[in-house]
Design an enzyme around this catalytic site. Sequence first.
Site, PDB file in Angstrom:
ATOM      1  N   ASP A 289      58.303  11.013 -15.093  1.00 38.68           N
ATOM      2  CA  ASP A 289      58.472  11.623 -16.401  1.00 38.68           C
ATOM      3  C   ASP A 289      58.438  10.519 -17.473  1.00 38.68           C
ATOM      4  O   ASP A 289      57.483   9.747 -17.523  1.00 38.68           O
ATOM      5  CB  ASP A 289      59.764  12.449 -16.394  1.00 38.68           C
TER       6      ASP A 289
ATOM      7  N   TYR B  51      61.235  11.790 -28.146  1.00 38.88           N
ATOM      8  CA  TYR B  51      60.234  12.789 -28.529  1.00 38.88           C
ATOM      9  C   TYR B  51      59.854  12.653 -29.995  1.00 38.88           C
ATOM     10  O   TYR B  51      58.686  12.831 -30.360  1.00 38.88           O
ATOM     11  CB  TYR B  51      60.763  14.188 -28.210  1.00 38.88           C
TER      12      TYR B  51
ATOM     13  N   HIS C 155      58.652  19.649 -10.955  1.00 39.13           N
ATOM     14  CA  HIS C 155      58.632  18.435 -11.774  1.00 39.13           C
ATOM     15  C   HIS C 155      59.549  17.364 -11.193  1.00 39.13           C
ATOM     16  O   HIS C 155      59.309  16.169 -11.375  1.00 39.13           O
ATOM     17  CB  HIS C 155      59.079  18.793 -13.197  1.00 39.13           C
TER      18      HIS C 155
END
Length: 309
Positions: free
Chosen positions: A115, A219, A277
Amino acid sequence: MSSTHETPTSLATDAGLREGYADVGDDVKLHYVETGDGPLVVLLHGFPEFWYSWRLQIAPLAAAGFRVVAPDLRGYNLSSKPDEAAAYTADKLADDVRALIHEHGADSALVAGHDWGGTAAWATAMYHPEVVDRLAILNAAHPRKLNEGLKHPSQLERSWYFFYFALPTLPEHHVQAHDWRFFKHFLRDAQPPYTDEELARYVEAWAQPGAVAAMIDYYRAAVRPPKGTNTEIRPVSAPTLVIWGQRDRYLGQDLAEPHREDVPNLDRVERLPDASHWAHHDEPERVTQLLTDFFAAGRASEQRETSLT
């Protein structure tokens, strides 16, 4: 300089790991755990986790003859948490990884990332190729593939939280509400589900002062890169293994395969049909074996080269 200490009540000590802090520059210190001896392996966690996400790989990799170091990325758990979103760009993460490797007395390392840790690993291999001997990526799209994917409605729908987290203030309040329900929900696809004890470990990390804002700032920095950010995409020269959980809710399966010109030494893309994931949680033995074999192949190659000189 890095320093090692033992804290009787720490999760690291409970697991029999050495624990320390590495000074990586810009007044940033990375907390890490380590164990084992041999070639250096650096394991980089993703969002919203911390070093603990690799708990099922650390000891087996050490038993296979590696020195394993798993840091908390900047902003996470016990590592430093700079205040501005500009501190969380991929090029700064790459600088951290390079400094961490050098702080452990090594010129280079075998690097694995999941990730956001995969994003840091891609960036390290692009911007500091001399420190990455081999690269393993778990469910983290190469930056060019991610940029291409975000042009398609299906991937935009999967990645909605990228843009939600770019909002000011609101996300920090939202993720903490109702006993961290948002972050816990984010982990919901894991099979087997995270236990109450495991979730409690994550909550303890999320609750560290400044951690929530820092995690979300990743982000913000990605959606609106600050002026001066290095976003150049360079070829990755290191031999590269991609491991991809096919049931990833957040990243489409078509993002797994990087362009050959970007990763000319791609070993292969190993797809795990039943993994989400959180592949290294879902299928820990399979992922550990893939990493062990891939990293050991690099060690064998080095030994052959040494014997020929």
